[in-house]
Write an enzyme that holds these catalytic residues in place. Structure first.
Site, PDB file in Angstrom:
ATOM      1  N   SER A 131       0.837  -1.199   0.000  1.00  0.00           N
ATOM      2  CA  SER A 131       0.000   0.000   0.000  1.00  0.00           C
ATOM      3  C   SER A 131       0.879   1.259   0.000  1.00  0.00           C
ATOM      4  O   SER A 131       1.606   1.510  -0.946  1.00  0.00           O
ATOM      5  CB  SER A 131      -0.972  -0.039   1.189  1.00  0.00           C
ATOM      6  OG  SER A 131      -1.940   0.976   1.101  1.00  0.00           O
ATOM      7  N   HIS A 186      -8.681   1.049   0.322  1.00  0.00           N
ATOM      8  CA  HIS A 186      -8.714   0.228  -0.884  1.00  0.00           C
ATOM      9  C   HIS A 186     -10.132  -0.234  -1.225  1.00  0.00           C
ATOM     10  O   HIS A 186     -10.364  -1.398  -1.567  1.00  0.00           O
ATOM     11  CB  HIS A 186      -7.753  -0.958  -0.751  1.00  0.00           C
ATOM     12  CG  HIS A 186      -6.342  -0.525  -0.521  1.00  0.00           C
ATOM     13  ND1 HIS A 186      -5.580   0.094  -1.493  1.00  0.00           N
ATOM     14  CD2 HIS A 186      -5.562  -0.568   0.598  1.00  0.00           C
ATOM     15  CE1 HIS A 186      -4.395   0.399  -0.998  1.00  0.00           C
ATOM     16  NE2 HIS A 186      -4.360   0.016   0.267  1.00  0.00           N
TER      17      HIS A 186
END
Length: 302
Positions: free
Chosen positions: A92, A198
């Site tokens: 990420s 996300h």
């Protein structure tokens, strides 16, 4: 033997990270001082001394993890330990640290990008009511069905048997309750996070981040860098930007990133950052991989 560097994502942070680096290395001290100047607030104060609640906030946590990860790889490089490194990858937010380590972004530009990403994601968290949960030992098709039934999304494919779901809090809670009732997964664990990362709930952050990133110079990396969105290596600057923007609302394909790195003949990794989370995921994916965890100054190989 060729090696790769791994960079931690949000959730790995711990109060005190970076302090031993700052105290024992002039390079680390210079980078932390530069970070404070760029940000206009004391990143090192919160990283070193907390409080934990402040360090956990998205707009603080993301730059804090970026800086400690970047400093650690810089110290490895200074000590001549990265001669065999052929790839960088990060979970990420860690993908931005990986790009900086590979020369796509300089330290300052990368920090500015991370700080804006964290700020926008913090705003998106505050404007929505999101949640996430981790499913242990669930089949991909079973988790897909669960997400479809409750209108939520899979946000992370971390390793075999570990999938994270993300979305509206009430829907995630209902999905967790249903999964526990059905007993089809070994474990379903709600995560202590500020929002639905996300997932489509991050769309406001994605839109603004795209505008911001359009003005940032991104260079072709000098190492293989793997995208969370595709799981594949990415090298063209425009494609790097496109995938970084998509990553905010897209599923993280971390297992694919690791397996495709391994396909380059790499089985040795340095995890630069706190927590050892990525080492744990690697162990669950392929026990032949060796991950050296580095967080404190004493962890640096001599």
């Amino acid at each position: 033997m060729p090696a790769a560097i791994l960079f931690s994502g949000q959730g790995a942070q711990v109060v005190g990270m970076g302090l031993s680096l700052y105290e024992h290395s002039q390079l680390a001290k210079d980078l932390y001082d530069q970070a404070d100047e760029i940000l206009g607030w004391s990143l090192k104060e919160i990283s070193f001394y907390g409080p934990k609640e402040s360090l956990t906030e998205t707009h603080i946590c993301q730059p804090a993890l970026y800086v400690v990860g970047y400093v650690l790889q810089a110290l490895l490089r200074e000590n001549g330990k990265l001669d065999t490194v052929r790839a960088t990858l990060g979970l990420s937010l860690g993908e931005l640290t990986a790009l900086a380590a590979a020369g796509s972004l300089d330290f300052g530009s990368g920090l500015r990008v991370v700080a804006e990403r964290g700020r926008l994601m913090q705003l998106a968290c505050e404007e929505t009511t999101g949640a996430m949960a981790c499913i242990i030992d669930g089949e991909h098709s079973q988790v897909t069905d669960l997400c479809d039934n409750f209108e939520i999304e899979m946000s992370n494919l971390n390793c075999p048997g570990q999938i994270v779901i993300s979305g509206d809090k009430s829907k995630v809670e209902a999905a967790v309750a249903q999964a526990r009732k059905n007993g089809i997964f070994r474990m379903v664990v709600p995560l202590n996070v500020a929002g639905a990362y996300h997932s489509r709930l991050m769309e406001p952050a994605r839109l603004e981040f795209e505008k911001f990133l359009a003005e940032v110079e991104v260079k072709k990396p000098n190492l293989s860098v793997f995208s969370n969105v595709s799981g594949q290596s990415v090298s063209e600057p425009n494609e790097i930007k496109k995938l970084l923007v998509e990553q905010i609302v897209s599923m993280v394909r971390w297992e694919d990133c690791m397996r495709n790195t391994s396909a380059l003949g790499i089985s040795d990794f340095y995890e630069c950052g706190p927590g050892g989370i990525l080492a744990g995921l690697a162990k669950r994916t392929d026990r032949s991989w060796k991950v050296t965890k580095i967080c404190e100054y004493d962890d640096l190989p001599q």
